[in-house]
Design a protein around this motif. Structure first.
Motif, PDB file in Angstrom:
ATOM      1  N   GLU A   1      -7.485 -11.919   4.728  1.00 40.61           N
ATOM      2  CA  GLU A   1      -6.554 -10.700   4.394  1.00 40.61           C
ATOM      3  C   GLU A   1      -6.192 -10.053   5.872  1.00 40.61           C
TER       4      GLU A   1
ATOM      5  N   PRO B   1      -4.230  -7.122   7.459  1.00 41.19           N
ATOM      6  CA  PRO B   1      -3.406  -5.729   7.078  1.00 41.19           C
ATOM      7  C   PRO B   1      -2.323  -5.638   8.133  1.00 41.19           C
ATOM      8  N   VAL B   2      -1.140  -5.030   7.572  1.00 40.28           N
ATOM      9  CA  VAL B   2       0.040  -4.963   8.555  1.00 40.28           C
ATOM     10  C   VAL B   2       0.293  -3.443   8.547  1.00 40.28           C
ATOM     11  N   ALA B   3       0.308  -2.667   9.759  1.00 42.17           N
ATOM     12  CA  ALA B   3       0.348  -1.374  10.080  1.00 42.17           C
ATOM     13  C   ALA B   3       1.637  -1.105  10.432  1.00 42.17           C
TER      14      ALA B   3
ATOM     15  N   GLN C   1      -0.661   3.301  10.258  1.00 42.67           N
ATOM     16  CA  GLN C   1      -0.895   3.240   8.888  1.00 42.67           C
ATOM     17  C   GLN C   1      -0.605   1.954   8.270  1.00 42.67           C
ATOM     18  N   GLU C   2      -1.834   1.249   7.509  1.00 37.16           N
ATOM     19  CA  GLU C   2      -1.459   0.049   7.006  1.00 37.16           C
ATOM     20  C   GLU C   2      -0.665   0.330   5.769  1.00 37.16           C
ATOM     21  N   VAL C   3       0.368  -0.547   5.740  1.00 35.14           N
ATOM     22  CA  VAL C   3       1.450  -0.539   4.691  1.00 35.14           C
ATOM     23  C   VAL C   3       1.355  -1.667   3.867  1.00 35.14           C
TER      24      VAL C   3
ATOM     25  N   GLU D   1       4.413   0.378  12.889  1.00 34.54           N
ATOM     26  CA  GLU D   1       4.392   0.659  14.361  1.00 34.54           C
ATOM     27  C   GLU D   1       4.914   2.068  14.768  1.00 34.54           C
TER      28      GLU D   1
ATOM     29  N   ILE E   1      -0.755  -5.525   2.824  1.00 34.71           N
ATOM     30  CA  ILE E   1      -1.762  -6.491   3.195  1.00 34.71           C
ATOM     31  C   ILE E   1      -1.228  -7.861   2.926  1.00 34.71           C
TER      32      ILE E   1
ATOM     33  N   LEU F   1       0.607  -1.112  -0.068  1.00 35.03           N
ATOM     34  CA  LEU F   1      -0.067  -0.043   0.170  1.00 35.03           C
ATOM     35  C   LEU F   1       0.832   1.244   0.014  1.00 35.03           C
TER      36      LEU F   1
END
Length: 72
Positions: free
Chosen positions: A37, A39-41, A26-28, A43, A30, A15
Motif C-alpha cells: 500500500e 499513500p499518495v499525499a 494530507q493523504e488523498v 503536495e 492509497i 480518502l
C-alpha cells in the motif's frame, strides 16, 4: 493543480471527496502496487474539484488521481 500517481498500480482507496478541503501533505489516495500500500499525499493545499481515478482503477505513473482547486 493535480495529484499524480508516483508509480503504476491500482487505486485501493480514495480518502477524500469532492468539495473537501485538503492540506499540504494530507493523504488523498492509497495505491496498491506489488502487494504494497502506497499513500499518495497532496503536495499543496486546496479543495477537491474531482476524483479522476476511482477505487479499483489501474493507473500508470504520472496519471492524475485527484484534481484540486488552489487554496485561497
Amino acid at each position: 493543480m493535480d495529484v499524480r500517481a508516483p508509480m503504476s498500480g491500482t487505486v485501493w482507496k480514495v480518502l477524500v471527496r469532492p468539495g473537501e478541503r485538503v492540506e499540504t501533505g494530507q493523504e488523498v489516495v492509497i495505491l496498491e502496487s506489488m502487494k504494497m500500500e502506497i499513500p499518495v499525499a497532496a503536495e499543496f493545499a486546496g479543495t477537491v474539484e474531482a476524483i479522476v481515478k476511482g477505487e479499483g482503477e489501474y493507473v500508470d505513473e504520472g496519471e492524475v488521481l485527484v484534481r484540486l482547486a488552489p487554496a485561497p
